[in-house]
Design a protein around this motif. Structure first.
Motif, PDB file in Angstrom:
ATOM      1  N   ASP A  78      15.418 -21.597  49.132  1.00  0.00           N
ATOM      2  CA  ASP A  78      15.118 -21.499  50.382  1.00  0.00           C
ATOM      3  C   ASP A  78      13.730 -22.478  50.702  1.00  0.00           C
ATOM      4  OD1 ASP A  78      15.115 -20.573  53.073  1.00  0.00           O
ATOM      5  OD2 ASP A  78      13.707 -18.839  52.852  1.00  0.00           O
ATOM      6  N   TYR A  79      13.626 -22.598  52.114  1.00  0.00           N
ATOM      7  CA  TYR A  79      12.452 -23.274  52.231  1.00  0.00           C
ATOM      8  C   TYR A  79      11.136 -22.930  51.798  1.00  0.00           C
ATOM      9  CZ  TYR A  79       9.194 -26.094  55.716  1.00  0.00           C
ATOM     10  OH  TYR A  79       8.429 -26.870  56.280  1.00  0.00           O
ATOM     11  N   ASP A  80      10.352 -23.867  51.262  1.00  0.00           N
ATOM     12  CA  ASP A  80       9.177 -23.216  50.979  1.00  0.00           C
ATOM     13  C   ASP A  80       8.089 -23.100  52.062  1.00  0.00           C
ATOM     14  OD1 ASP A  80       6.765 -22.613  49.440  1.00  0.00           O
ATOM     15  OD2 ASP A  80       6.564 -24.670  48.397  1.00  0.00           O
ATOM     16  N   TYR A  81       8.148 -21.932  52.455  1.00  0.00           N
ATOM     17  CA  TYR A  81       7.114 -21.712  53.788  1.00  0.00           C
ATOM     18  C   TYR A  81       6.619 -20.044  53.862  1.00  0.00           C
ATOM     19  CZ  TYR A  81       6.242 -22.054  58.697  1.00  0.00           C
ATOM     20  OH  TYR A  81       5.437 -22.021  59.815  1.00  0.00           O
ATOM     21  N   ASP A  82       5.987 -19.684  54.705  1.00  0.00           N
ATOM     22  CA  ASP A  82       5.196 -18.548  54.553  1.00  0.00           C
ATOM     23  C   ASP A  82       6.166 -17.270  54.716  1.00  0.00           C
ATOM     24  OD1 ASP A  82       2.870 -19.774  54.240  1.00  0.00           O
ATOM     25  OD2 ASP A  82       2.486 -19.815  56.361  1.00  0.00           O
ATOM     26  N   GLU A  83       7.306 -17.573  55.322  1.00  0.00           N
ATOM     27  CA  GLU A  83       8.014 -16.425  55.727  1.00  0.00           C
ATOM     28  C   GLU A  83       9.655 -16.860  55.382  1.00  0.00           C
ATOM     29  OE1 GLU A  83       7.893 -15.373  59.738  1.00  0.00           O
ATOM     30  OE2 GLU A  83       5.631 -14.745  59.520  1.00  0.00           O
ATOM     31  N   PRO A  84      10.292 -16.041  54.997  1.00  0.00           N
ATOM     32  CA  PRO A  84      11.896 -16.266  54.594  1.00  0.00           C
ATOM     33  C   PRO A  84      12.465 -16.892  56.151  1.00  0.00           C
ATOM     34  CG  PRO A  84      11.649 -13.928  53.989  1.00  0.00           C
ATOM     35  CD  PRO A  84      10.314 -14.591  55.017  1.00  0.00           C
ATOM     36  N   SER A  85      13.315 -18.008  55.915  1.00  0.00           N
ATOM     37  CA  SER A  85      13.997 -18.627  56.907  1.00  0.00           C
ATOM     38  C   SER A  85      15.107 -17.794  57.540  1.00  0.00           C
ATOM     39  CB  SER A  85      14.470 -19.978  56.441  1.00  0.00           C
ATOM     40  OG  SER A  85      15.666 -19.730  55.322  1.00  0.00           O
ATOM     41  N   SER A  86      15.570 -18.093  58.629  1.00  0.00           N
ATOM     42  CA  SER A  86      16.856 -17.649  59.458  1.00  0.00           C
ATOM     43  C   SER A  86      18.136 -17.799  58.376  1.00  0.00           C
ATOM     44  CB  SER A  86      17.139 -18.058  60.563  1.00  0.00           C
ATOM     45  OG  SER A  86      17.036 -19.395  60.704  1.00  0.00           O
ATOM     46  N   ARG A  87      18.131 -18.957  57.395  1.00  0.00           N
ATOM     47  CA  ARG A  87      19.085 -19.186  56.767  1.00  0.00           C
ATOM     48  C   ARG A  87      19.063 -18.280  55.500  1.00  0.00           C
ATOM     49  NH1 ARG A  87      19.070 -25.933  56.896  1.00  0.00           N
ATOM     50  NH2 ARG A  87      18.761 -25.809  59.390  1.00  0.00           N
ATOM     51  N   TYR A  88      17.989 -17.883  55.201  1.00  0.00           N
ATOM     52  CA  TYR A  88      17.956 -16.865  53.919  1.00  0.00           C
ATOM     53  C   TYR A  88      18.549 -15.313  54.672  1.00  0.00           C
ATOM     54  CZ  TYR A  88      16.383 -13.306  50.912  1.00  0.00           C
ATOM     55  OH  TYR A  88      16.172 -12.073  50.178  1.00  0.00           O
ATOM     56  N   GLN A  89      18.064 -15.080  55.797  1.00  0.00           N
ATOM     57  CA  GLN A  89      18.378 -13.812  56.417  1.00  0.00           C
ATOM     58  C   GLN A  89      19.950 -13.846  56.472  1.00  0.00           C
ATOM     59  OE1 GLN A  89      15.999 -14.018  59.861  1.00  0.00           O
ATOM     60  NE2 GLN A  89      13.998 -13.523  58.941  1.00  0.00           N
TER      61      GLN A  89
END
Length: 323
Positions: free
Chosen positions: A184-195
């Motif tokens: 997933d994208y290295d960001y503070d919250e899970p992305s919509s793609r991860y969801q």
């Protein structure tokens, strides 16, 4: 407004339109509907608006200029979107100025602070809150891409990859893959793609695993190495985007995994560069050129005093050789 000179922004505020729309109405230019034009002319007459010599020079520009704000020109996804926007703008005889914010919030804000004085409208990928964007663009037509819950006066283009991600997981599961991870994208919250991925895995009663990855080929390599160290039995991977997927595929092969025999790899974006690697990269494909073209179309509607509906670009699974 007695006591001070009436400006084009006064007319725009009173008529409830952008100052670019006022410019077009006063100069009988295109991209404005008849009723909006008449409202602007009536408002200007009622207020007693008279363009100054300087203002006449501003509003009689021969061409519309659009600012396209993107996070990273090195990512070919944004290059493809820009290409679609440039092509659509060219058909309208518009000019596009591209701003690269280097995926940096400070640089993005700096770009917003100057873009309003340089172009007629803005298209972009923004991380700033809507209120900040509104503050810097001062009523200028703005189209935001890839962002949910856009508010207020902005145009909006959203990407819906849910069906495409579900199709990707279904394809992997049908091929006997059971240990399917995601970078997933290295960001503070899970992305919509991860969801979307997590939901698809739950529906098939599969246990997933996730690893953050920077949006680059090197980021994909590092994340894949960490993922295989933590989960050596992994037999498939879905990634946030294609550049991460290409790095993941390279790293898997460096570690002795055959793609796709031992490790299936599916990216997200469907970029042309995916055909230039071996094996060719399977991906959940977005029509990137359509994204750019729709953004230009929404700018046209905003300049005409209209409010465009949210545009949804739907992604679909595209199978090549890696899965």
């Amino acid at each position: 407004m007695t006591g001070k000179r009436i400006t084009i922004r006064d007319v725009a505020r009173s008529a409830g339109v952008s100052y670019q729309t006022v410019s077009r109405a006063l100069n009988d230019k295109g991209e404005i509907d008849v009723s909006t034009k008449q409202r602007v002319l009536d408002t200007a007459r009622e207020l007693g608006y008279r363009p100054s010599r300087f203002a006449r020079g501003l509003v009689r520009q021969d061409s519309t200029s659009i600012g396209l704000v993107i996070p990273n020109l090195l990512n070919p996804y944004f290059t493809e979107v820009a290409s679609g926007a440039l092509d659509a703008a060219r058909k309208r005889d518009w000019h596009v100025v591209v701003y690269d914010t280097a995926d940096d919030a400070g640089q993005e804000q700096s770009t917003l602070s100057m873009v309003g004085s340089q172009v007629d409208a803005v298209i972009g990928y923004f991380s700033q809150p809507d209120a900040v964007i509104d503050q810097y663009t001062s009523g200028m037509p703005v189209v935001q891409i890839g962002r949910e819950d856009v508010t207020g006066r902005f145009g909006s283009i959203q990407v819906d990859g849910e069906d495409g991600v579900h199709a990707a997981i279904a394809h992997l599961a049908a091929g006997g893959r059971r240990r399917i991870g995601m970078l997933d994208y290295d960001y503070d919250e899970p992305s919509s793609r991860y969801q979307w991925y997590a939901e698809a895995m739950r529906e098939r009663r599969l246990t997933g695993c996730v690893m953050p990855a920077a949006q680059s080929i090197e980021g994909g390599q590092r994340a894949m190495a960490a993922m295989l160290e933590a989960h050596p039995d992994l037999d498939a991977i879905l990634t946030y985007n294609d550049v991460i997927a290409i790095g993941a595929m390279f790293q898997a092969r460096l570690l002795g995994r055959r793609v796709p025999a031992d490790m299936a790899v599916i990216g997200f974006d469907g970029l042309a560069i995916g055909n230039m690697v071996e094996p060719p990269l399977s991906s959940v494909r977005i029509d990137t050129r359509q994204v750019g073209a729709v953004a230009i179309d929404q700018v046209g509607q905003l300049l005409a005093g209209q409010r465009p509906e949210v545009a949804v670009i739907r992604a679909e699974l595209m199978l090549r050789g890696s899965a």
